[in-house]
Design an enzyme around this catalytic site. Structure first.
Site, mmCIF file in Angstrom:
data_model
loop_
_atom_site.group_PDB
_atom_site.id
_atom_site.type_symbol
_atom_site.label_atom_id
_atom_site.label_comp_id
_atom_site.label_asym_id
_atom_site.label_seq_id
_atom_site.Cartn_x
_atom_site.Cartn_y
_atom_site.Cartn_z
ATOM 1 N N HIS A 112 0.821 -1.212 0.000
ATOM 2 C CA HIS A 112 0.000 0.000 0.000
ATOM 3 C C HIS A 112 0.859 1.267 0.000
ATOM 4 O O HIS A 112 0.347 2.359 0.242
ATOM 5 C CB HIS A 112 -0.968 0.012 1.192
ATOM 6 C CG HIS A 112 -2.096 -0.975 1.048
ATOM 7 N ND1 HIS A 112 -2.969 -1.300 2.063
ATOM 8 C CD2 HIS A 112 -2.491 -1.714 -0.021
ATOM 9 C CE1 HIS A 112 -3.855 -2.194 1.633
ATOM 10 N NE2 HIS A 112 -3.575 -2.468 0.375
ATOM 11 N N GLY A 181 -2.658 -9.287 12.371
ATOM 12 C CA GLY A 181 -3.182 -7.948 12.623
ATOM 13 C C GLY A 181 -3.853 -7.270 11.445
ATOM 14 O O GLY A 181 -3.754 -6.062 11.292
ATOM 15 N N SER A 183 -7.747 -7.003 9.426
ATOM 16 C CA SER A 183 -9.160 -7.403 9.436
ATOM 17 C C SER A 183 -9.505 -8.178 8.168
ATOM 18 O O SER A 183 -10.609 -8.702 8.052
ATOM 19 C CB SER A 183 -10.053 -6.167 9.565
ATOM 20 O OG SER A 183 -9.869 -5.327 8.431
HETATM 21 P P1 OAD Z 1 -7.910 -2.751 10.150
HETATM 22 O O1 OAD Z 1 -8.021 -1.555 11.020
HETATM 23 O O2 OAD Z 1 -9.000 -3.011 9.187
HETATM 24 O O3 OAD Z 1 -7.752 -4.065 11.040
HETATM 25 C C1 OAD Z 1 -6.851 -4.117 12.106
HETATM 26 C C2 OAD Z 1 -6.871 -5.529 12.670
HETATM 27 O O4 OAD Z 1 -5.875 -5.617 13.675
HETATM 28 C C3 OAD Z 1 -8.194 -5.933 13.314
HETATM 29 O O5 OAD Z 1 -8.583 -7.217 12.805
HETATM 30 C C4 OAD Z 1 -7.857 -6.024 14.804
HETATM 31 O O6 OAD Z 1 -8.590 -7.063 15.462
HETATM 32 C C5 OAD Z 1 -6.380 -6.371 14.774
HETATM 33 N N1 OAD Z 1 -5.604 -5.957 15.953
HETATM 34 C C6 OAD Z 1 -5.821 -4.901 16.787
HETATM 35 N N2 OAD Z 1 -4.848 -4.843 17.711
HETATM 36 C C7 OAD Z 1 -3.985 -5.862 17.457
HETATM 37 C C8 OAD Z 1 -2.764 -6.327 18.041
HETATM 38 N N3 OAD Z 1 -2.232 -5.718 19.102
HETATM 39 N N4 OAD Z 1 -2.163 -7.410 17.500
HETATM 40 C C9 OAD Z 1 -2.684 -8.044 16.422
HETATM 41 N N5 OAD Z 1 -3.830 -7.655 15.830
HETATM 42 C C10 OAD Z 1 -4.472 -6.578 16.334
HETATM 43 O O7 OAD Z 1 -6.483 -2.636 9.413
HETATM 44 P P2 OAD Z 1 -5.978 -3.382 8.103
HETATM 45 O O8 OAD Z 1 -6.509 -4.756 8.013
HETATM 46 O O9 OAD Z 1 -4.496 -3.210 8.064
HETATM 47 O O10 OAD Z 1 -5.536 0.717 3.322
HETATM 48 O O11 OAD Z 1 -6.623 -2.507 6.974
HETATM 49 C C11 OAD Z 1 -6.317 -2.787 5.656
HETATM 50 C C12 OAD Z 1 -6.233 -1.525 4.854
HETATM 51 O O12 OAD Z 1 -7.412 -0.748 5.034
HETATM 52 C C13 OAD Z 1 -5.124 -0.569 5.264
HETATM 53 O O13 OAD Z 1 -3.876 -0.895 4.682
HETATM 54 C C14 OAD Z 1 -5.624 0.740 4.762
HETATM 55 C C15 OAD Z 1 -7.034 0.637 5.258
HETATM 56 O O14 OAD Z 1 -7.960 1.418 4.637
HETATM 57 C C16 OAD Z 1 -5.339 1.821 2.641
HETATM 58 O O15 OAD Z 1 -5.224 2.918 3.172
HETATM 59 C C17 OAD Z 1 -5.269 1.598 1.159
#
Ligand code: OAD
Length: 242
Positions: A112, A181, A183
């Site tokens: 990204h 980590g 979603s």
């Molecule tokens: P999300 O905010 O959608 O998801 C974060 C995940 O991390 C959730 O499933 C939480 O349960 C988990 N989580 C929280 N604390 C944690 C910890 N201490 N250890 C492990 N897991 C934990 O973020 P992303 O999946 O990264 O894209 O989102 C994907 C994309 O959506 C990002 O790259 C960004 C966003 O919009 C762009 O900006 C293009």
């Protein structure tokens, strides 16, 4: 069949791995997308409408990230790369904060983009820019004077082809695919795990919450990354045969 000759590991990380460094995740309670409208700050049309507003958002994220350090989760993955060697380890991250590189990860694909890179909207030149805060918003291109944009992928844009191609190749070749980590709601990143599983890789997940990938997983740690990644890394080493 995944990893038949050299048993390799591919890892996909998301915002959750940086949560323990103090960087807010995107979705869920208190998430970034609850506070700011995606449309306005993370789309090409939002940027066309109000580039200054978008740059203020990214300048604030750069300032926040600059004050954060890698945590035990980032460091465990960097050590795992050292133990396996870079030819058997690929880290694919959706994060733009740069913390994996700071922790020492080398075979790293930032699918990204990065908060620390800028790209010219006219001449297309891309470069690193670590100034915090940026002196002018929107910043001008040092080469041609046109407006720069953050070199991150916005909604409605395609991922950088070469980098994503390498991520797909790593997923296809992996004997083990570890998801940490994320979603798993954003494509095509989440589909890397499905590609790996489809090619025979074992799928492991570290996340305090269930995700759409959980039902496909061979093993799940319902924990924060910093607390368990050292243990998961040791298990991955033994699964892959050192
Ligand atoms: P999300 O905010 O959608 O998801 C974060 C995940 O991390 C959730 O499933 C939480 O349960 C988990 N989580 C929280 N604390 C944690 C910890 N201490 N250890 C492990 N897991 C934990 O973020 P992303 O999946 O990264 O894209 O989102 C994907 C994309 O959506 C990002 O790259 C960004 C966003 O919009 C762009 O900006 C293009």
């Amino acid at each position: 069949m995944g990893g038949s000759e050299v048993r390799s590991l591919a890892v996909l990380t998301g915002a959750g791995i940086s949560a323990e460094s103090g960087i807010a995740t995107f979705r869920g309670m208190g998430g970034l997308w609850e506070k700011v409208p995606i449309e306005e700050v993370a789309t090409p049309w939002g940027f066309a409408r109000d580039p200054r507003r978008v740059w203020e958002f990214y300048d604030a994220r750069r300032r926040q990230a600059a004050g954060c350090s890698p945590n035990a989760g980032h460091r465990a993955l960097a050590r795992l790369e050292e133990a396996l060697g870079p030819e058997r380890f690929t880290l694919v991250t959706q994060n733009v904060d740069g913390l994996h590189r700071l922790a020492g990860s080398r075979n790293l694909l930032e699918i990204h983009g990065s908060l620390w890179r800028v790209r010219c909207t006219r001449c297309g030149e891309e470069r690193e820019d670590r100034r915090v805060p940026l002196p002018d918003l929107p910043p001008p291109c040092p080469a041609c004077g046109a407006m720069l944009r953050p070199a991150v992928v916005w909604f409605g844009e395609v991922l950088p082809e070469e980098v994503f191609g390498r991520a797909v190749a790593a997923a296809e070749a992996s004997a083990l695919f570890l998801v940490v980590g994320t979603s798993a709601q954003v494509e095509p990143a989440a589909s890397l795990a499905r590609i790996a599983a489809g090619h025979g890789a074992a799928l492991w997940e570290v996340n305090p919450e269930e995700t759409p990938l959980t039902p496909l997983c061979d093993r799940s740690w319902r924990s924060e990354a910093g607390a368990v990644l050292e243990t998961v890394a040791a298990e991955a080493l033994s699964f892959l045969g050192g």
